[in-house]
Design an enzyme around this catalytic site. Structure first.
Site, PDB file in Angstrom:
ATOM      1  N   ASP A   1      28.477  34.255  31.967  1.00 42.77           N
ATOM      2  CA  ASP A   1      28.099  35.065  33.282  1.00 42.77           C
ATOM      3  C   ASP A   1      27.844  34.007  33.977  1.00 42.77           C
ATOM      4  O   ASP A   1      27.515  32.420  33.810  1.00 42.77           O
ATOM      5  CB  ASP A   1      26.629  35.335  32.289  1.00 42.77           C
ATOM      6  CG  ASP A   1      26.057  35.565  33.298  1.00 42.77           C
ATOM      7  OD1 ASP A   1      26.064  35.419  35.409  1.00 42.77           O
ATOM      8  OD2 ASP A   1      24.587  35.758  33.550  1.00 42.77           O
TER       9      ASP A   1
ATOM     10  N   ASN B   1      29.155  40.338  50.457  1.00 46.77           N
ATOM     11  CA  ASN B   1      29.803  41.305  51.611  1.00 46.77           C
ATOM     12  C   ASN B   1      29.380  40.390  53.045  1.00 46.77           C
ATOM     13  O   ASN B   1      28.481  39.441  52.995  1.00 46.77           O
ATOM     14  CB  ASN B   1      29.222  42.371  51.648  1.00 46.77           C
ATOM     15  CG  ASN B   1      27.698  42.626  51.566  1.00 46.77           C
ATOM     16  OD1 ASN B   1      27.340  42.205  52.232  1.00 46.77           O
ATOM     17  ND2 ASN B   1      27.470  42.896  50.582  1.00 46.77           N
TER      18      ASN B   1
ATOM     19  N   GLY C   1      27.604  43.642  41.092  1.00 45.52           N
ATOM     20  CA  GLY C   1      27.805  43.347  41.400  1.00 45.52           C
ATOM     21  C   GLY C   1      27.933  41.795  40.549  1.00 45.52           C
ATOM     22  O   GLY C   1      26.787  41.973  40.377  1.00 45.52           O
ATOM     23  N   VAL C   2      28.112  40.833  40.579  1.00 40.82           N
ATOM     24  CA  VAL C   2      28.056  39.658  41.003  1.00 40.82           C
ATOM     25  C   VAL C   2      27.121  39.020  41.800  1.00 40.82           C
ATOM     26  O   VAL C   2      25.526  38.154  41.462  1.00 40.82           O
ATOM     27  CB  VAL C   2      29.457  38.022  40.806  1.00 40.82           C
ATOM     28  CG1 VAL C   2      29.875  38.040  42.187  1.00 40.82           C
ATOM     29  CG2 VAL C   2      28.961  37.392  39.710  1.00 40.82           C
ATOM     30  N   ASP C   3      26.714  39.534  42.919  1.00 37.11           N
ATOM     31  CA  ASP C   3      26.336  38.574  44.263  1.00 37.11           C
ATOM     32  C   ASP C   3      24.845  39.183  43.634  1.00 37.11           C
ATOM     33  O   ASP C   3      23.870  39.426  43.896  1.00 37.11           O
ATOM     34  CB  ASP C   3      26.912  39.923  45.283  1.00 37.11           C
ATOM     35  CG  ASP C   3      26.256  39.360  46.263  1.00 37.11           C
ATOM     36  OD1 ASP C   3      25.464  38.509  46.193  1.00 37.11           O
ATOM     37  OD2 ASP C   3      26.182  40.227  47.639  1.00 37.11           O
TER      38      ASP C   3
ATOM     39  N   SER D   1      36.931  39.785  44.955  1.00 35.07           N
ATOM     40  CA  SER D   1      37.440  40.887  44.681  1.00 35.07           C
ATOM     41  C   SER D   1      37.658  41.895  43.532  1.00 35.07           C
ATOM     42  O   SER D   1      38.667  42.616  44.156  1.00 35.07           O
ATOM     43  CB  SER D   1      38.284  41.052  45.555  1.00 35.07           C
ATOM     44  OG  SER D   1      38.293  40.386  47.403  1.00 35.07           O
TER      45      SER D   1
ATOM     46  N   GLY E   1      36.450  43.406  41.533  1.00 35.11           N
ATOM     47  CA  GLY E   1      34.760  44.671  40.850  1.00 35.11           C
ATOM     48  C   GLY E   1      35.403  45.317  41.872  1.00 35.11           C
ATOM     49  O   GLY E   1      36.079  46.489  42.115  1.00 35.11           O
TER      50      GLY E   1
ATOM     51  N   TYR F   1      35.827  45.206  44.659  1.00 36.66           N
ATOM     52  CA  TYR F   1      36.551  45.605  46.038  1.00 36.66           C
ATOM     53  C   TYR F   1      37.818  45.876  45.889  1.00 36.66           C
ATOM     54  O   TYR F   1      38.846  45.866  46.287  1.00 36.66           O
ATOM     55  CB  TYR F   1      36.540  44.219  46.348  1.00 36.66           C
ATOM     56  CG  TYR F   1      34.985  43.733  48.005  1.00 36.66           C
ATOM     57  CD1 TYR F   1      34.291  45.058  47.978  1.00 36.66           C
ATOM     58  CD2 TYR F   1      35.371  42.714  48.229  1.00 36.66           C
ATOM     59  CE1 TYR F   1      33.593  43.996  48.373  1.00 36.66           C
ATOM     60  CE2 TYR F   1      33.887  42.780  49.485  1.00 36.66           C
ATOM     61  CZ  TYR F   1      33.389  43.931  49.870  1.00 36.66           C
ATOM     62  OH  TYR F   1      32.519  43.796  50.583  1.00 36.66           O
TER      63      TYR F   1
HETATM   64  N1  AR6 Z   1      29.223  37.035  36.015  1.00 36.65           N
HETATM   65  C1  AR6 Z   1      30.413  35.873  36.319  1.00 36.65           C
HETATM   66  N2  AR6 Z   1      31.411  37.751  36.682  1.00 36.65           N
HETATM   67  C2  AR6 Z   1      30.608  38.515  36.994  1.00 36.65           C
HETATM   68  C3  AR6 Z   1      29.387  38.691  36.977  1.00 36.65           C
HETATM   69  C4  AR6 Z   1      29.002  37.871  36.108  1.00 36.65           C
HETATM   70  N3  AR6 Z   1      27.137  38.108  35.952  1.00 36.65           N
HETATM   71  N4  AR6 Z   1      29.012  39.812  37.613  1.00 36.65           N
HETATM   72  C5  AR6 Z   1      29.867  41.160  37.470  1.00 36.65           C
HETATM   73  N5  AR6 Z   1      31.143  39.876  38.046  1.00 36.65           N
HETATM   74  P1  AR6 Z   1      32.373  42.288  42.402  1.00 36.65           P
HETATM   75  P2  AR6 Z   1      34.039  42.019  45.158  1.00 36.65           P
HETATM   76  C6  AR6 Z   1      32.784  39.867  38.106  1.00 36.65           C
HETATM   77  O1  AR6 Z   1      32.117  43.611  41.958  1.00 36.65           O
HETATM   78  O2  AR6 Z   1      34.689  42.556  43.742  1.00 36.65           O
HETATM   79  C7  AR6 Z   1      29.002  43.288  45.967  1.00 36.65           C
HETATM   80  O3  AR6 Z   1      28.384  44.642  46.263  1.00 36.65           O
HETATM   81  C8  AR6 Z   1      32.708  41.105  37.724  1.00 36.65           C
HETATM   82  O4  AR6 Z   1      33.192  41.768  36.427  1.00 36.65           O
HETATM   83  O5  AR6 Z   1      31.352  41.361  42.137  1.00 36.65           O
HETATM   84  O6  AR6 Z   1      34.164  40.539  45.097  1.00 36.65           O
HETATM   85  C9  AR6 Z   1      29.151  42.342  47.150  1.00 36.65           C
HETATM   86  O7  AR6 Z   1      27.725  42.759  47.573  1.00 36.65           O
HETATM   87  C10 AR6 Z   1      34.634  41.397  38.622  1.00 36.65           C
HETATM   88  O8  AR6 Z   1      35.379  40.438  37.748  1.00 36.65           O
HETATM   89  O9  AR6 Z   1      32.575  41.469  42.864  1.00 36.65           O
HETATM   90  C11 AR6 Z   1      30.173  42.890  48.007  1.00 36.65           C
HETATM   91  O10 AR6 Z   1      29.542  44.016  48.435  1.00 36.65           O
HETATM   92  C12 AR6 Z   1      33.944  40.619  39.769  1.00 36.65           C
HETATM   93  O11 AR6 Z   1      32.434  39.101  39.609  1.00 36.65           O
HETATM   94  C13 AR6 Z   1      30.983  43.560  46.516  1.00 36.65           C
HETATM   95  O12 AR6 Z   1      30.177  43.934  45.395  1.00 36.65           O
HETATM   96  C14 AR6 Z   1      34.070  40.384  41.063  1.00 36.65           C
HETATM   97  O13 AR6 Z   1      33.516  42.080  41.233  1.00 36.65           O
HETATM   98  C15 AR6 Z   1      32.521  42.228  46.381  1.00 36.65           C
HETATM   99  O14 AR6 Z   1      32.724  42.632  45.506  1.00 36.65           O
END
Ligand code: AR6
Length: 170
Positions: free
Chosen positions: A10, A24, A32-34, A119, A121, A123
């Site tokens: 994490d 974003n 997601g991670v955000d 990107s 997740g 995206y």
């Molecule tokens: N620790 C590590 N990795 C994580 C965690 C965590 N706590 N939580 C999720 N991931 P994403 P994106 C992984 O969707 O594709 C948001 O709404 C996840 O499994 O978080 O860049 C923003 O506001 C994936 O492998 O980011 C944007 O609108 C990776 O992190 C949009 O999502 C990235 O997934 C950005 O999308």
């Protein structure tokens, strides 16, 4: 490439100079991670983003804030491209995210930095292609001693590990 570590876990628990947030362009939190980063950091993070970055952040760029309640001292927010099939400049924009983050980290003299898979997740970027860009850009870096990419699931961890092995054997 020897300094890159692929970690399963994490991102919000990382005790480093900075974690990278896959944000974003509004820089106002999200899923997601955000979402996880904002929850763990507390409301001060959003307040700082609003105050310092009223115009948010363009795709491929990055902005730094403090870490608030996180173990990490800083958060470097970057905005990855939404995958649209690969012909809309996605590879260049994704590489630019890694480069922009590393440039800001170096400007601030940071020596430990943990990325998520930007990107990969919501995206929708295909993992092997994203891994190749992420790990190649991280490998170009020369000043940051401790460079990690923290991945949430076994599946994506396996993909990044395989790509790193391929890059190291080239
Ligand atoms: N620790 C590590 N990795 C994580 C965690 C965590 N706590 N939580 C999720 N991931 P994403 P994106 C992984 O969707 O594709 C948001 O709404 C996840 O499994 O978080 O860049 C923003 O506001 C994936 O492998 O980011 C944007 O609108 C990776 O992190 C949009 O999502 C990235 O997934 C950005 O999308």
């Amino acid at each position: 490439m020897h300094r890159i570590r692929i970690v399963k876990g994490d991102l919000t628990r990382e005790n480093v100079d900075a974690i990278v947030n896959a944000a974003n362009s509004a820089l106002r939190g999200g899923g997601g991670v955000d979402g996880a980063v904002h929850r763990a950091a507390g409301p001060g993070l959003l307040a700082e983003c609003v105050e310092r970055y009223p115009n948010g952040c363009a795709t491929g760029q990055a902005r730094i804030t403090t870490g608030h309640d996180l173990p990490a001292r800083h958060v470097i927010h970057t905005v990855g491209p939404v995958w649209q099939g690969g012909a809309a400049g996605e590879p260049g924009l994704l590489a630019s995210c890694y480069r922009s983050v590393i440039a800001i980290a170096e400007e601030h003299g940071l020596t430990s930095l943990s990325f998520p898979a930007i990107s990969c997740g919501i995206y929708g970027y295909p993992w092997p292609e994203a891994a190749k860009i992420a790990l190649s850009e991280m490998a170009r870096e020369s000043h940051i001693e401790d460079l990690r990419i923290v991945l949430f699931s076994n599946d994506i961890h396996k993909v990044f590990t395989t790509v790193l092995e391929e890059l190291q054997s080239d």
